[in-house]
Structures are given as structure tokens and as C-alpha cells.
Design an enzyme around this catalytic site. Structure first.
Site, PDB file in Angstrom:
ATOM      1  N   ILE A   1    -104.737 -26.722-104.637  1.00 14.26           N
ATOM      2  CA  ILE A   1    -104.520 -27.873-103.758  1.00 14.26           C
ATOM      3  C   ILE A   1    -103.764 -27.501-102.491  1.00 14.26           C
ATOM      4  O   ILE A   1    -103.624 -28.318-101.588  1.00 14.26           O
ATOM      5  CB  ILE A   1    -103.770 -29.015-104.480  1.00 14.26           C
ATOM      6  CG1 ILE A   1    -102.388 -28.534-104.948  1.00 14.26           C
ATOM      7  CG2 ILE A   1    -104.591 -29.581-105.613  1.00 14.26           C
ATOM      8  CD1 ILE A   1    -101.495 -29.658-105.443  1.00 14.26           C
ATOM      9  N   GLY A   2    -103.264 -26.272-102.421  1.00 14.13           N
ATOM     10  CA  GLY A   2    -102.519 -25.911-101.219  1.00 14.13           C
ATOM     11  C   GLY A   2    -102.237 -24.434-101.126  1.00 14.13           C
ATOM     12  O   GLY A   2    -102.176 -23.724-102.132  1.00 14.13           O
TER      13      GLY A   2
ATOM     14  N   ALA B   1     -96.929 -20.340 -96.948  1.00 20.26           N
ATOM     15  CA  ALA B   1     -96.415 -19.011 -96.634  1.00 20.26           C
ATOM     16  C   ALA B   1     -95.854 -18.324 -97.866  1.00 20.26           C
ATOM     17  O   ALA B   1     -95.894 -17.101 -97.981  1.00 20.26           O
ATOM     18  CB  ALA B   1     -95.338 -19.127 -95.556  1.00 20.26           C
TER      19      ALA B   1
ATOM     20  N   ASP C   1     -81.224 -32.782 -97.502  1.00 20.74           N
ATOM     21  CA  ASP C   1     -82.462 -32.804 -96.712  1.00 20.74           C
ATOM     22  C   ASP C   1     -83.298 -34.031 -97.072  1.00 20.74           C
ATOM     23  O   ASP C   1     -84.498 -33.935 -97.320  1.00 20.74           O
ATOM     24  CB  ASP C   1     -83.254 -31.515 -96.941  1.00 20.74           C
ATOM     25  CG  ASP C   1     -84.253 -31.237 -95.807  1.00 20.74           C
ATOM     26  OD1 ASP C   1     -84.085 -31.821 -94.715  1.00 20.74           O
ATOM     27  OD2 ASP C   1     -85.189 -30.453 -96.010  1.00 20.74           O
TER      28      ASP C   1
END
EC number: 2.7.11.1
Length: 544
Positions: A275-276, A279, A388
Site C-alpha cells: 500500500i505504500g 524512504a 507532533d
């Protein structure tokens, strides 16, 4: 008789959509100017060296360079030396003096006006110092908060800033540090990934800071002959601290072997579907053969991980912090040269897709805020700061479930260190006390939640279209950001935002306190998010 008429009549209306997508780079004609993340990252000069070291670690028979290494004399790093930089500000000319060339170049292109520089030169230096510490490099961020059983692998930076008229210093600042980067001017910080379908597939990331240790103070400089008032002055004193020894690749592999599960994950999981690709590795969905649970598996080639030692922290801590409002770690394996990390999978994508493509009402926003606050209350009670919080890091299930993910910037607070000061996170969502390099606590997450609530209202955080350096200046000096149309919000929603975005940290609400706020009582069922999720998925698919 046909029921088609009834079916059409009973079909709920489509969710309200934004007139134009606020997704950076999603077919926008201005994407070229706004999507800083599309710029290529600078090459990492140390990557080959690190790969060579890692190959030697996993291939014991490779002794090509060992003889040469043994012949080299061991020279210790210098210690206890000081490097003083004097940066002054002349109030008459409105110019900084003694500013490093790298900072001067950044300031020249920052869009911070001369009047803004003159109004608050200390804030300008604060954000330059911060921005410089946020260098972009090809590094992966990990869930690097620590717990009592995990070693702290972060080096420490100390920063003290005091104004000319003040005597007390700001509390120490601690920063994560890498050891091989002297640094060139960093590329512009990307506001967000070009397109965030899910954080599982996200390849654009904000790295941990890589800066030398600094000790910064301020002192007067000599006034000009015709100026009776001494200009604001800033003296920067840099002292190199001793670095903690880094784990060798052999030690990292040995530690990982003691942590991960034994066995072949290819037998435990089936139906692998890519699905992805990022890096740091490839992400698959798969099915647990025993339970039928759909999971996400991130396969990372260890040779390509710039901070391999942080993976140990990630795994140790993830398995200690499980909660219904957190995307949970399930398992991990070493498969050849790869580390496989198995995580809970949510098919709805990220909240970013929803906020940029659809319009949320207050009941839906309240539902998301409640779920996020439940996650934060859990983390904060376990002495963990996320650092974050933003829509990119909120994942959604197709049933409307809301879960916090991406703990790459997490920090564990120990009793000895009740406040952290590390400059990490994503600038547009940052609390002022972080940008101005002060010590901070868990309430930085509450500020970021307030900014994320503005995202849900307006489709993007404040200052997103500003130059990142000027955005940092505005965060540091403006305080609570202004809404575009505050009159459209209910009084209890405005009060909730004010409690989250309170400049005075002591007055800012905690996660526990805000869970009792009246605004959350208007929260709609989580299932009300499902039509928005479906509409956002359809819109993002059409944007491709």
C-alpha cells in the site's frame, strides 16, 4: 412496486465539501510555490560510510578495512572548549551585527520585515536558532520516546537565552543530535506531505534536529557614537558538550534480536498487499492467519536506517503504551536484513484528507477532539509527550474510530526532568514555548490540538502559506492565532479553543481538564465521521 423512489429519497445528503481542496500539491496550480516538500532533499555524505559500517556488522567475514582501521592512531575529540559568537542589533539602523552568514541568508529570504525585526530582535534570533536546528536530512523518525527500561539514546544540547535587561536565564534546552553534519542552509521545511493518504504511506517526514551543542546568552554591545541608547545585543556562546557513545551496528543487531519475536512472519500473516513505498521501507497490509485481523506491516531495510539505535526505543516503548485511541504496535520480526514492524491498520486514511476535502461541523470536530484528548490523557499520565500532534498523525477507521499515531517525536518525562526542551515537531503546529526555545511540558500537545481544531474549521493551520521562518516568528510573537470567521463558531467552541491556545502555559488546559469541557458534550457519534471519510477518499482518488 419499485422502491427506487424511496431509496433515493431516503439517501442522506452528501457531506459538505470545500470549494477548493486545501491539500498542498493536490492539483493546485500554486502547488509549485507552496509545496516545499516537493524539493529534493540534499544528499547525505555519510550514507555510504554508514552503509559500509553496517555491511561489516551483518557480514562478519568482511574484514577488508579492518587492518587499515587498526593502523590508524586514535585521536580523542576535543572537549571543554568554547566558541563565542557575538550577534548585536543596532536599534538605529535596524541591522544585526556579527550574524553568521548562514543566518543572514535565511533572514534575507524569510519575509520577516525590517519593522518586525526591530520590534522583536530576540524573537528573530530565537527562530533562526530553531530553524537552523531543524535541518532537513535523509533521516527517518522513530517512536523515540523512552521508558524506564529503555536507554536514552539522545544527545543533549543546552541553550540559555537571556535578554539584556534580564538576569534569569531560560531553562536548559535539550536537543537530539547526530554526529556527522556540520550543516549547510536547510531547505525550506515542508508544511505537510504533498498528499497524505495515510501516515502508513507517508514518505515526507520532519527529521530530528542535527545541531552542535549551544549555550546562548545575551549581553550589551558597544553603542554607536550618535546613539545614546545602547542597541539590543545578543552574545551567543557555544560550548561543545561531550556526546554519549553511540551503539555499534553489532550491538544494535544483538539488541534487536533480543527484542523481536522469533519465527517466520510469512507463516503468521497472509494476503500481503503493498500500500505504500517510503524512504525508510515498504508498507503492506496483511491478514493475521490466526485471528483474521487486518494489519499494517512496515518492512524496513536496516542498512537504509540512519538512526538504527532509535528503533530499539521505538519497539520497547510501543509495546508498553497500548490504548484504544492509539494506533497500536502488535509485533516485530527480523527477516534477513529487514525489520518487520506489525501495526494496527486503519483503512479510513488520515484526518488530513477529511479536513482538506470536506467541511466538518462542530459536533464532528468535538468528537475528534475528545478521542485525541483521551489518547493524550493516557500518554501524559504515563509521562509521555507526543510533540507532533496534527491532522496527518490522526488515523481514521471506516467506522469513524479516531487514533493517534506517529510517535517519532515522543519524549518520556522522568521525575528528574519534568519539562523537555527539544526542538522537534512540525513548526506550524508548535507551541510558542517550543519555538522560543523554552523548557516545556505536556501542554505543548494541547496547543497543537488547538491548532489542529483550527485545521478542522479552516482546512489548514494558521500561517501555512507563510515562509516557514516567518511563520515561526509569528507563532513566537503573535500569541494565540486569529480565526478567519470567529463569529461563525459557538461560544463554547471558542472557549475550548482559547483554553487550548492559551499563551500562559499555567492557564492552558490539561488533557484531563479539557475532557470535562462543555464543548465535548456536543460531540456527535463517531459514525457521523464515516460519510466524511468516504467523501474524502473519493475526492483524493479523483485528485490523483
Amino acid at each position: 412496486m419499485s422502491n427506487n423512489g424511496l431509496d433515493i429519497q431516503d439517501k442522506p445528503p452528501a457531506p459538505p465539501m470545500r470549494n477548493t481542496s486545501t491539500m498542498i500539491g493536490a492539483g493546485s496550480k500554486d502547488a509549485g510555490t507552496l509545496n516545499h516538500g516537493s524539493k529534493p532533499l540534499p544528499p547525505n555524505p555519510e550514507e555510504k560510510k554508514k552503509k559500509d559500517r553496517f555491511y561489516r556488522a551483518i557480514l562478519p567475514g568482511d574484514k577488508t578495512n579492518k587492518k587499515k582501521e587498526k593502523e590508524r592512531p586514535e585521536i580523542s575529540l576535543p572537549s571543554d572548549f568554547e566558541h563565542t559568537i557575538h550577534v548585536g542589533f543596532d536599534a538605529v539602523t535596524g541591522e544585526f551585527t556579527g550574524m553568521p552568514e548562514q543566518w543572514a541568508r535565511l533572514l534575507q529570504t524569510s519575509n520577516i520585515t525590517k519593522s518586525e525585526q526591530k520590534k522583536n530582535p530576540q524573537a528573530v534570533l530565537d527562530v533562526l536558532e530553531f530553524y537552523n536546528s531543524k535541518k532537513t536530512s535523509n533521516s527517518q523518525k522513530y517512536m523515540s520516546f523512552t521508558d524506564k527500561s529503555a536507554e536514552d539514546y539522545n544527545s543533549s544540547n543546552t541553550l540559555n537565552v537571556k535578554a539584556v535587561s534580564e538576569t534569569p536565564a531560560v531553562p536548559p534546552v535539550s536537543e537530539d543530535e547526530d554526529d556527522d553534519d556540520d550543516g549547510t542552509p536547510p531547505p525550506v521545511i515542508a508544511p505537510r506531505p504533498e498528499h497524505t493518504k495515510s501516515v502508513y504511506t507517508r514518505s515526507v517526514i520532519e527529521p530530528l534536529p542535527i545541531t552542535p551543542t549551544r549555550d546562548v546568552a545575551t549581553s550589551p554591545i558597544s553603542p554607536t557614537e550618535n546613539n545614546t541608547t545602547p542597541p539590543d545585543a545578543l552574545t551567543r556562546n557555544t560550548e561543545k558538550q561531550k556526546k554519549k557513545p553511540k551503539m555499534s551496528d553489532e550491538e544494535i543487531l544483538e539488541k534487536l534480536r533480543s527484542i523481536v519475536s522469533v519465527g517466520d512472519p510469512k507463516k503468521k500473516y497472509t494476503r500481503f498487499e503493498k500500500i505504500g513505498q517510503g524512504a525508510s521501507g515498504t508498507v503492506y497490509t496483511a491478514m493475521d492467519v490466526a485471528t483474521g485481523q487486518e494489519v499494517a506491516i512496515k518492512q524496513m531495510n536496516l542498512q537504509q536506517q540512519p538512526k538504527k539505535e532509535l528503533i530499539i526505543n521505538e519497539i520497547l516503548v510501543m509495546r508498553e503504551n497500548k490504548n484504544p485511541n492509539i494506533v497500536n504496535y502488535l509485533d516485530s520480526y527480523l527477516v534477513g536484513d529487514e525489520l518487520w514492524v506489525v501495526m494496527e491498520y486503519l483503512a479510513g486514511g488520515s484526518l488530513t484528507d477529511v479536513v482538506t476535502e470536506t467541511c466538518m461541523d462542530e459536533g464532528q470536530i468535538a468528537a475528534v477532539c475528545r478521542e485525541c484528548l483521551q489518547a493524550l490523557e493516557f500518554l501524559h499520565s504515563n509521562q509521555v509527550i507526543h510533540r507532533d500532534i496534527k491532522s496527518d498523525n490522526i488515523l481514521l477507521g471506516m467506522d469513524g474510530s479516531v487514533k493517534l499515531t506517529d510517535f517519532g517525536f515522543c519524549a518520556q518525562i522522568t521525575p528528574e526532568q519534568s519539562k523537555r526542551s527539544t526542538m522537534v515537531g512540525t513548526p506550524y503546529w508548535m507551541a510558542p514555548e517550543v519555538v522560543t526555545r523554552k523548557a516545556y511540558g505536556p501542554k505543548v500537545d494541547i496547543w497543537s490540538l488547538g491548532i489542529m481544531a483550527i485545521e478542522m474549521i479552516e482546512g489548514e493551520p494558521p500561517y501555512l502559506n507563510e515562509n516557514p521562518l516567518r511563520a515561526l516568528y509569528l507563532i513566537a510573537t503573535n500569541g494565540t492565532p486569529e480565526l478567519q470567521n470567529p463569529e461563525k463558531l459557538s461560544a463554547i467552541f471558542r472557549d475550548f479553543l482559547n483554553r487550548c491556545l492559551e499563551m500562559d502555559v499555567e492557564k492552558r488546559g490539561s488533557a484531563k481538564e479539557l475532557l470535562q469541557h462543555q464543548f465535548l458534550k456536543i460531540a456527535k457519534p463517531l459514525s457521523s465521521l464515516t460519510p466524511l471519510i468516504a467523501a474524502a477518499k473519493e475526492a483524493t482518488k479523483n485528485n490523483h
